[in-house]
Design an enzyme around this catalytic site. Structure first.
Site, PDB file in Angstrom:
ATOM      1  N   ALA A  21      48.646   5.463 -69.827  1.00  0.00           N
ATOM      2  CA  ALA A  21      49.945   4.957 -69.400  1.00  0.00           C
ATOM      3  C   ALA A  21      51.066   5.963 -69.615  1.00  0.00           C
ATOM      4  O   ALA A  21      52.205   5.713 -69.230  1.00  0.00           O
ATOM      5  CB  ALA A  21      50.269   3.658 -70.142  1.00  0.00           C
ATOM      6  N   GLY A  22      50.765   7.096 -70.254  1.00  0.00           N
ATOM      7  CA  GLY A  22      51.789   8.117 -70.456  1.00  0.00           C
ATOM      8  C   GLY A  22      52.960   7.634 -71.285  1.00  0.00           C
ATOM      9  O   GLY A  22      54.121   7.887 -70.970  1.00  0.00           O
ATOM     10  N   SER A  24      53.868   8.363 -74.431  1.00  0.00           N
ATOM     11  CA  SER A  24      54.336   9.148 -75.575  1.00  0.00           C
ATOM     12  C   SER A  24      55.144  10.368 -75.157  1.00  0.00           C
ATOM     13  O   SER A  24      54.605  11.461 -74.967  1.00  0.00           O
ATOM     14  CB  SER A  24      53.133   9.566 -76.434  1.00  0.00           C
ATOM     15  OG  SER A  24      53.550  10.068 -77.670  1.00  0.00           O
ATOM     16  N   TRP A  25      56.452  10.197 -74.992  1.00  0.00           N
ATOM     17  CA  TRP A  25      57.367  11.301 -74.696  1.00  0.00           C
ATOM     18  C   TRP A  25      57.335  12.301 -75.849  1.00  0.00           C
ATOM     19  O   TRP A  25      57.464  11.930 -77.013  1.00  0.00           O
ATOM     20  CB  TRP A  25      58.773  10.758 -74.495  1.00  0.00           C
ATOM     21  CG  TRP A  25      59.860  11.785 -74.363  1.00  0.00           C
ATOM     22  CD1 TRP A  25      60.907  11.988 -75.221  1.00  0.00           C
ATOM     23  CD2 TRP A  25      60.024  12.746 -73.309  1.00  0.00           C
ATOM     24  NE1 TRP A  25      61.710  13.007 -74.762  1.00  0.00           N
ATOM     25  CE2 TRP A  25      61.191  13.492 -73.591  1.00  0.00           C
ATOM     26  CE3 TRP A  25      59.289  13.046 -72.164  1.00  0.00           C
ATOM     27  CZ2 TRP A  25      61.639  14.519 -72.766  1.00  0.00           C
ATOM     28  CZ3 TRP A  25      59.745  14.078 -71.344  1.00  0.00           C
ATOM     29  CH2 TRP A  25      60.906  14.794 -71.651  1.00  0.00           C
ATOM     30  N   ASN A  27      54.589  14.183 -76.217  1.00  0.00           N
ATOM     31  CA  ASN A  27      53.167  14.495 -76.258  1.00  0.00           C
ATOM     32  C   ASN A  27      52.781  14.962 -74.862  1.00  0.00           C
ATOM     33  O   ASN A  27      52.662  14.157 -73.942  1.00  0.00           O
ATOM     34  CB  ASN A  27      52.376  13.248 -76.671  1.00  0.00           C
ATOM     35  CG  ASN A  27      50.876  13.493 -76.759  1.00  0.00           C
ATOM     36  OD1 ASN A  27      50.337  14.320 -76.048  1.00  0.00           O
ATOM     37  ND2 ASN A  27      50.220  12.748 -77.637  1.00  0.00           N
ATOM     38  N   GLU A 176      55.064   8.669 -89.529  1.00  0.00           N
ATOM     39  CA  GLU A 176      53.905   8.797 -88.637  1.00  0.00           C
ATOM     40  C   GLU A 176      52.602   8.976 -89.407  1.00  0.00           C
ATOM     41  O   GLU A 176      51.590   9.388 -88.851  1.00  0.00           O
ATOM     42  CB  GLU A 176      54.129   9.970 -87.693  1.00  0.00           C
ATOM     43  CG  GLU A 176      55.364   9.828 -86.816  1.00  0.00           C
ATOM     44  CD  GLU A 176      55.162   8.924 -85.610  1.00  0.00           C
ATOM     45  OE1 GLU A 176      54.164   9.074 -84.905  1.00  0.00           O
ATOM     46  OE2 GLU A 176      56.041   8.057 -85.366  1.00  0.00           O
ATOM     47  N   HIS A 252      53.436  16.182 -83.877  1.00  0.00           N
ATOM     48  CA  HIS A 252      53.022  15.951 -85.259  1.00  0.00           C
ATOM     49  C   HIS A 252      52.613  17.288 -85.886  1.00  0.00           C
ATOM     50  O   HIS A 252      52.152  18.196 -85.184  1.00  0.00           O
ATOM     51  CB  HIS A 252      51.812  14.998 -85.339  1.00  0.00           C
ATOM     52  CG  HIS A 252      52.119  13.585 -84.982  1.00  0.00           C
ATOM     53  ND1 HIS A 252      51.264  12.805 -84.239  1.00  0.00           N
ATOM     54  CD2 HIS A 252      53.180  12.799 -85.278  1.00  0.00           C
ATOM     55  CE1 HIS A 252      51.791  11.597 -84.075  1.00  0.00           C
ATOM     56  NE2 HIS A 252      52.947  11.577 -84.701  1.00  0.00           N
ATOM     57  N   CYS A 370      43.251  13.725 -84.921  1.00  0.00           N
ATOM     58  CA  CYS A 370      43.988  12.476 -84.668  1.00  0.00           C
ATOM     59  C   CYS A 370      43.111  11.262 -84.900  1.00  0.00           C
ATOM     60  O   CYS A 370      43.600  10.187 -85.253  1.00  0.00           O
ATOM     61  CB  CYS A 370      44.505  12.443 -83.227  1.00  0.00           C
ATOM     62  SG  CYS A 370      45.962  13.457 -82.928  1.00  0.00           S
TER      63      CYS A 370
END
Length: 446
Positions: A21-22, A24-25, A27, A176, A252, A370
């Site tokens: 869904a995209g 994560s702005w 990333n 995070e 991150h 991750c």
């Protein structure tokens, strides 16, 4: 007295609603694959294969379960009413982006699940857990409640384990989890140094900060966790991430640095004040010498580091030295592949590289590091935790069969409104909690 301890890796089992869904702005991989067709079954099997490969090599490998998605309670809290089917239909029509957010399988990236401090570092000599509030992204900010339930079910004995609620879900305390935290030590059971990496100082607008992408971890959040976990100054170092790296897509710290034992493997753009970070670690790392393995921008440009996720790898102890478990993309980027060949021949602490196929996760912006939460446990703590989540041959076979029975081969954003998908997810998760022996941890089970 120093006790024998191991570093257990708890990987997130990829959920049945894994989709692109995209959301994560900041990333780059997540945004670049927006609206692609995902394969939840393949993603889950890839994750399980990585877990099995490491368990077969003798590493203690645990599993953290996926969450219920789409998350109907969140949609109800946002004003959607009626039956579950009506809520899904209305959300798809009125706010498809919100539906995508509450359907994300992002809990697979358990490096963000929590921050964990081993008993060798803490004041009360218990293992401390704080679920991350993940307040920077709506789709992740709804995770910490169920994450906390799962961790409390697995690590239930309060003689050995201490659990804290997530920090306040506001930007000033954006947290995070272990993606911005690593631990350096001699042996795992020895007192160590916990390195907290932050992107900005929330209460100081004049402090350095990224200009393009948001900094998701604050100094204030890291300091609060250190206090909650009972860490003295001798066990904690706070380091600011280079704002230029964040603006280059390093959302991150684990996208640009990874540590294990006495070794810190990092890019020269990782920290705002590199020398001070190294000096602070060395001043606290008693009885062992820090091995700082720096990758220069000349060897691997920052863009190649982000594209390949070189540093989002697992650094693991083996009898012959440390092994770097990298995603397959590292062999597809020339500068990174060349560097890895040189690294193994350099005579340093990293003596082997092993490639893992986690493409489904990589396309959404998450590599091998991750996918795992590291928990250092001494022998007594390992015995005291719930054993049902530790991967064995039998559990691997059972989970593989479970995935094949319940997961779809393809999923698009449009499929998220299908009420049958919600039914499939709940049936699968209800069965999974039985397989893992976790009890009732999901809202639909309570």
């Amino acid at each position: 007295m120093v006790k024998h301890a191991v570093e257990a890796n708890f990987d997130g089992l990829v959920g049945p609603t894994h989709n692109y869904a995209g959301l994560s702005w900041g990333n780059v991989a997540s945004k670049s694959n927006e609206s692609a067709v995902s394969n939840p079954k393949e993603a889950a099997l890839q994750g399980l294969a990585k877990m099995k490969a490491l368990a077969d090599r003798g590493f203690v490998q645990g599993i953290l379960p996926p969450h219920e998605r789409p998350h109907i309670p969140t949609l109800r809290g946002l004003g959607f009413e009626g039956s579950d089917q009506k809520i899904l239909e209305d959300a798809a029509k009125q706010c498809p982006t919100i539906l995508a957010a509450v359907s994300s399988a992002s809990t697979m990236w358990t490096a963000n699940a929590a921050t964990v401090s081993p008993s060798a570092d803490t004041k009360d000599r218990r293992v401390h857990f704080t679920p991350a509030n993940l307040s920077a992204k709506f789709h992740r900010s709804i995770e910490h409640v169920v994450t906390g339930r799962a961790l409390k079910s697995i690590f239930a004995d309060d003689a050995y384990f201490a659990h804290h609620p997530a920090l306040p879900s506001v930007s000033h305390f954006g947290d995070e989890g272990a993606a911005n935290h690593t631990r350096l030590c001699g042996g795992y059971g020895e007192p160590g140094v916990e390195l907290f990496v932050y992107g900005q100082v929330a209460f100081n607008e004049q402090a350095p900060a990224p200009k393009k992408f948001p900094a998701r971890q604050t100094l204030e959040a890291s300091q609060a966790i250190a206090r909650l976990h009972g860490l003295s100054d001798a066990h904690a170092v706070f380091a600011q991430q280079n704002p230029e790296a964040i603006d280059a897509g390093v959302f991150h710290n684990d996208v640009i640095a990874v540590g294990n034992g006495n070794t810190l493997f990092y890019h020269d753009m990782a920290f705002l004040d590199e020398q001070k970070v190294l000096d602070d670690i060395r001043a606290r790392l008693k009885g062992t010498e820090l091995q700082a393995v720096k990758v220069s921008s000349a060897e691997v440009p920052i863009q190649d580091a982000v594209a390949s996720y070189l540093f989002n790898s697992q650094l693991l102890n083996t009898p012959d030295g440390m092994m770097l478990a990298v995603p397959g993309e590292c062999r597809e980027v020339k500068s990174v592949s060349n560097y890895l060949d040189q690294l193994v021949q350099s005579g340093g602490p990293i003596t082997a590289v092993e490639v893992f196929d986690v493409k489904q996760s990589m396309r959404n912006g998450g590599g091998p590091a991750c996918l795992r939460l590291r928990v250092v446990l001494n022998d007594d703590e390992l015995k005291a935790m719930h054993q049902g989540v530790l991967l064995t041959d039998a559990l691997y076979e059972r989970l593989t069969a479970w995935v094949n029975a319940h997961y779809r081969d393809q999923l698009t954003r449009e499929d998220l409104a299908d009420p049958m998908l919600l039914d499939e997810v709940r049936k699968a998760l209800d069965e999974l909690t039985g397989i893992l022996g976790l009890g009732s941890i999901y809202d639909f089970q309570l």
